[in-house]
Design a protein around this motif. Structure first.
Motif, PDB file in Angstrom:
ATOM      1  N   ALA A  26       0.223   9.956  -4.697  1.00 17.32           N
ATOM      2  CA  ALA A  26       0.373   8.504  -4.796  1.00 17.32           C
ATOM      3  C   ALA A  26       0.844   7.988  -3.439  1.00 17.32           C
ATOM      4  O   ALA A  26       1.732   8.584  -2.811  1.00 17.32           O
ATOM      5  CB  ALA A  26       1.379   8.131  -5.874  1.00 17.32           C
ATOM      6  N   TYR A  27       0.254   6.883  -3.010  1.00 17.35           N
ATOM      7  CA  TYR A  27       0.636   6.254  -1.739  1.00 17.35           C
ATOM      8  C   TYR A  27       1.024   4.814  -1.995  1.00 17.35           C
ATOM      9  O   TYR A  27       0.376   4.096  -2.780  1.00 17.35           O
ATOM     10  CB  TYR A  27      -0.513   6.274  -0.734  1.00 17.35           C
ATOM     11  N   THR A  28       2.059   4.347  -1.312  1.00 14.78           N
ATOM     12  CA  THR A  28       2.414   2.934  -1.308  1.00 14.78           C
ATOM     13  C   THR A  28       2.918   2.562   0.080  1.00 14.78           C
ATOM     14  O   THR A  28       3.583   3.352   0.751  1.00 14.78           O
ATOM     15  CB  THR A  28       3.473   2.612  -2.381  1.00 14.78           C
ATOM     16  N   GLY A  29       2.588   1.356   0.518  1.00 10.06           N
ATOM     17  CA  GLY A  29       3.002   0.910   1.849  1.00 10.06           C
ATOM     18  C   GLY A  29       1.993  -0.057   2.426  1.00 10.06           C
ATOM     19  O   GLY A  29       1.288  -0.754   1.693  1.00 10.06           O
ATOM     20  N   GLU A  30       1.908  -0.089   3.730  1.00  4.49           N
ATOM     21  CA  GLU A  30       0.918  -0.926   4.383  1.00  4.49           C
ATOM     22  C   GLU A  30      -0.486  -0.449   4.017  1.00  4.49           C
ATOM     23  O   GLU A  30      -0.735   0.756   3.859  1.00  4.49           O
ATOM     24  CB  GLU A  30       1.104  -0.888   5.904  1.00  4.49           C
ATOM     25  N   ALA A  31      -1.413  -1.391   3.883  1.00  6.50           N
ATOM     26  CA  ALA A  31      -2.783  -1.038   3.492  1.00  6.50           C
ATOM     27  C   ALA A  31      -3.420  -0.119   4.529  1.00  6.50           C
ATOM     28  O   ALA A  31      -3.282  -0.330   5.733  1.00  6.50           O
ATOM     29  CB  ALA A  31      -3.616  -2.301   3.322  1.00  6.50           C
ATOM     30  N   LEU A  32      -4.095   0.902   4.041  1.00  2.00           N
ATOM     31  CA  LEU A  32      -4.850   1.801   4.911  1.00  2.00           C
ATOM     32  C   LEU A  32      -6.041   2.359   4.146  1.00  2.00           C
ATOM     33  O   LEU A  32      -6.188   2.135   2.941  1.00  2.00           O
ATOM     34  CB  LEU A  32      -3.970   2.921   5.464  1.00  2.00           C
ATOM     35  N   ALA A 237       9.596  11.542   3.850  1.00  4.31           N
ATOM     36  CA  ALA A 237      10.743  10.846   4.425  1.00  4.31           C
ATOM     37  C   ALA A 237      10.257   9.524   5.022  1.00  4.31           C
ATOM     38  O   ALA A 237       9.047   9.297   5.161  1.00  4.31           O
ATOM     39  CB  ALA A 237      11.388  11.711   5.501  1.00  4.31           C
ATOM     40  N   ASP A 238      11.192   8.646   5.373  1.00  2.00           N
ATOM     41  CA  ASP A 238      10.757   7.341   5.881  1.00  2.00           C
ATOM     42  C   ASP A 238      10.132   7.493   7.262  1.00  2.00           C
ATOM     43  O   ASP A 238      10.548   8.329   8.086  1.00  2.00           O
ATOM     44  CB  ASP A 238      11.916   6.355   5.904  1.00  2.00           C
ATOM     45  N   VAL A 239       9.104   6.681   7.515  1.00  2.00           N
ATOM     46  CA  VAL A 239       8.284   6.830   8.716  1.00  2.00           C
ATOM     47  C   VAL A 239       9.078   6.615  10.006  1.00  2.00           C
ATOM     48  O   VAL A 239       8.906   7.384  10.971  1.00  2.00           O
ATOM     49  CB  VAL A 239       7.061   5.896   8.636  1.00  2.00           C
ATOM     50  N   PRO A 240       9.950   5.599  10.123  1.00  2.00           N
ATOM     51  CA  PRO A 240      10.719   5.465  11.370  1.00  2.00           C
ATOM     52  C   PRO A 240      11.510   6.726  11.721  1.00  2.00           C
ATOM     53  O   PRO A 240      11.586   7.116  12.892  1.00  2.00           O
ATOM     54  CB  PRO A 240      11.638   4.271  11.090  1.00  2.00           C
ATOM     55  N   THR A 241      12.108   7.352  10.718  1.00  2.00           N
ATOM     56  CA  THR A 241      12.836   8.596  10.961  1.00  2.00           C
ATOM     57  C   THR A 241      11.894   9.686  11.449  1.00  2.00           C
ATOM     58  O   THR A 241      12.214  10.447  12.377  1.00  2.00           O
ATOM     59  CB  THR A 241      13.552   9.056   9.681  1.00  2.00           C
ATOM     60  N   LEU A 242      10.720   9.773  10.842  1.00  2.00           N
ATOM     61  CA  LEU A 242       9.759  10.801  11.232  1.00  2.00           C
ATOM     62  C   LEU A 242       9.261  10.582  12.662  1.00  2.00           C
ATOM     63  O   LEU A 242       9.031  11.550  13.402  1.00  2.00           O
ATOM     64  CB  LEU A 242       8.581  10.813  10.256  1.00  2.00           C
ATOM     65  N   ARG A 243       9.096   9.327  13.067  1.00  2.00           N
ATOM     66  CA  ARG A 243       8.669   9.067  14.447  1.00  2.00           C
ATOM     67  C   ARG A 243       9.737   9.528  15.438  1.00  2.00           C
ATOM     68  O   ARG A 243       9.419  10.009  16.534  1.00  2.00           O
ATOM     69  CB  ARG A 243       8.380   7.582  14.626  1.00  2.00           C
ATOM     70  N   GLY A 256       2.330   2.543   8.663  1.00  2.00           N
ATOM     71  CA  GLY A 256       3.321   1.503   8.880  1.00  2.00           C
ATOM     72  C   GLY A 256       4.720   1.980   8.536  1.00  2.00           C
ATOM     73  O   GLY A 256       4.912   3.062   7.958  1.00  2.00           O
ATOM     74  N   ASP A 257       5.698   1.160   8.842  1.00  2.00           N
ATOM     75  CA  ASP A 257       7.097   1.546   8.623  1.00  2.00           C
ATOM     76  C   ASP A 257       7.435   1.743   7.156  1.00  2.00           C
ATOM     77  O   ASP A 257       8.406   2.431   6.825  1.00  2.00           O
ATOM     78  CB  ASP A 257       8.026   0.483   9.205  1.00  2.00           C
ATOM     79  N   HIS A 258       6.668   1.126   6.258  1.00  2.00           N
ATOM     80  CA  HIS A 258       6.977   1.199   4.828  1.00  2.00           C
ATOM     81  C   HIS A 258       6.101   2.196   4.077  1.00  2.00           C
ATOM     82  O   HIS A 258       6.152   2.244   2.838  1.00  2.00           O
ATOM     83  CB  HIS A 258       6.843  -0.190   4.197  1.00  2.00           C
ATOM     84  N   ALA A 259       5.313   2.968   4.782  1.00  2.00           N
ATOM     85  CA  ALA A 259       4.415   3.930   4.140  1.00  2.00           C
ATOM     86  C   ALA A 259       5.214   5.033   3.460  1.00  2.00           C
ATOM     87  O   ALA A 259       6.151   5.590   4.035  1.00  2.00           O
ATOM     88  CB  ALA A 259       3.462   4.525   5.159  1.00  2.00           C
ATOM     89  N   GLN A 260       4.840   5.344   2.219  1.00  2.00           N
ATOM     90  CA  GLN A 260       5.490   6.404   1.450  1.00  2.00           C
ATOM     91  C   GLN A 260       4.440   7.159   0.643  1.00  2.00           C
ATOM     92  O   GLN A 260       3.523   6.548   0.091  1.00  2.00           O
ATOM     93  CB  GLN A 260       6.524   5.816   0.483  1.00  2.00           C
ATOM     94  N   VAL A 261       4.612   8.461   0.563  1.00  2.00           N
ATOM     95  CA  VAL A 261       3.694   9.313  -0.183  1.00  2.00           C
ATOM     96  C   VAL A 261       4.502  10.190  -1.127  1.00  2.00           C
ATOM     97  O   VAL A 261       5.550  10.726  -0.745  1.00  2.00           O
ATOM     98  CB  VAL A 261       2.871  10.223   0.752  1.00  2.00           C
ATOM     99  N   VAL A 262       4.034  10.312  -2.354  1.00  2.00           N
ATOM    100  CA  VAL A 262       4.598  11.296  -3.280  1.00  2.00           C
ATOM    101  C   VAL A 262       3.436  12.164  -3.721  1.00  2.00           C
ATOM    102  O   VAL A 262       2.343  11.667  -4.020  1.00  2.00           O
ATOM    103  CB  VAL A 262       5.326  10.635  -4.471  1.00  2.00           C
ATOM    104  N   VAL A 263       3.642  13.484  -3.716  1.00  2.00           N
ATOM    105  CA  VAL A 263       2.510  14.403  -3.824  1.00  2.00           C
ATOM    106  C   VAL A 263       2.964  15.729  -4.424  1.00  2.00           C
ATOM    107  O   VAL A 263       4.135  16.113  -4.319  1.00  2.00           O
ATOM    108  CB  VAL A 263       1.878  14.601  -2.418  1.00  2.00           C
ATOM    109  N   SER A 264       2.028  16.423  -5.047  1.00  2.00           N
ATOM    110  CA  SER A 264       2.355  17.710  -5.686  1.00  2.00           C
ATOM    111  C   SER A 264       2.744  18.778  -4.683  1.00  2.00           C
ATOM    112  O   SER A 264       3.565  19.657  -4.986  1.00  2.00           O
ATOM    113  CB  SER A 264       1.151  18.200  -6.501  1.00  2.00           C
TER     114      SER A 264
END
Length: 298
Positions: A26-32, A237-243, A256-264
């Motif tokens: 599942a992905y949520t955040g800026e459109a891609l 983890a949050d994208v700014p931290t990962l950068r 984007g800064d608000h991109a989040q992924v949850v995955v198996s």
């Protein structure tokens, strides 16, 4: 990060078969473009359909599903769904579609069927109005108390059940128990109903798996099993931290800064990018970030 390779069975022993063993994202955040994660990631969902190191089944080739909320939606945020019984790695339509659309929130699921037949109506995600739902795992002994669960579904929702899976019944139970008002409580009530019916039928550990549900704004990702040995689940983890952690990884600029992924399973091998969701926990992902809450802990 670690992930168990053990295969919980219906009676508590480890076994190769039993139920539905799948992988999902599942992905949520800026459109891609969804293909960014579905196809292009190092360990993408399509790659997992061919080789799933942390899954109960290595190959998940019994169909797939892709549900998304269009970036320019004009229909009150209702999602679109594409499902097929083709293996995800062999479906050109999935490649075309996931590369052609843009979405701020999408689900994708690859299926390994060990019970219910391979048909489109048994492929996840399931949809009802603005909601999407998907599940990895199984309801042990489902056929022995399926009738009890179906009778608990609200009569207005019962005709909407199109397939034969335990997962779809659980979705309609959650809708029955108030998904619209309180998703965590509704999914909890559905799981408890499964456990009650299972125990009455003599099944020791009725519930196994991970569940994702969304209303198009927030994603709730659940990790729970009656036995306390659930399928693996991770979120980013949050994208700014990962950068900051990986300034030389150009791929992070895609998000984007608000991109989040949850995955198996983690989508790459970089340490710290994916965090394991604890047992008996729901991860809540929305535009403000993520947080964990206890879910039906013993």
């Amino acid at each position: 990060m670690t992930g168990t390779r053990r295969r919980p069975s219906r009676d508590g022993a480890d076994e190769i078969s039993g139920g539905i063993m799948c992988r999902w994202l599942a992905y949520t955040g800026e459109a891609l473009q969804p293909s960014t994660l579905i196809l292009d990631a190092q360990h993408s969902v399509v790659a997992m359909s061919l080789n799933s190191p942390l899954g109960a089944e290595t190959v998940n080739g019994d169909g797939f599903g892709f549900g998304w909320y269009p970036a320019d939606a004009t229909d009150s945020g209702h999602p679109a769904v594409f499902r097929s019984i083709e293996p995800a790695w062999n479906d050109q339509n999935l490649r075309e579609l996931s590369s052609a659309v843009r979405s701020p929130l999408f689900f994708t699921h690859v299926r390994a069927a060990a019970g219910p037949p391979i048909q489109q109506t048994n492929c996840h995600p399931y949809r009802h109005e603005k909601w999407l739902f998907m599940h990895n795992g199984f309801v042990a002994g489902f056929s022995s108390f399926k009738r009890d669960l179906l009778l608990a579904v609200d009569p207005s929702l019962f005709p909407l059940i199109q397939g034969t899976t335990d997962s779809e019944v659980m979705f309609h139970l959650a809708l029955t128990y108030g998904l619209e008002d309180d998703p965590i409580a509704a999914v909890g009530a559905a799981v408890r109903r499964v456990e009650e019916a299972g125990h009455a039928a003599g099944v020791q550990f009725p519930m196994q798996g991970t569940i994702a549900v969304t209303n198009g704004e927030t994603v709730w990702a659940f990790r729970y099993s009656s036995q306390g040995r659930s399928r693996t689940l991770f979120h980013s983890a949050d994208v700014p931290t990962l950068r900051t952690m990986y300034p030389d990884v150009e791929r992070l600029s895609t998000f984007g800064d608000h991109a989040q992924v949850v995955v198996s399973e983690p989508l790459n091998d970089l340490p710290g990018v994916f965090l394991e969701v604890p047992e008996s926990t729901v991860a809540v992902l929305d535009p403000t970030g993520y947080h964990h809450a206890e879910f039906l802990a013993a």
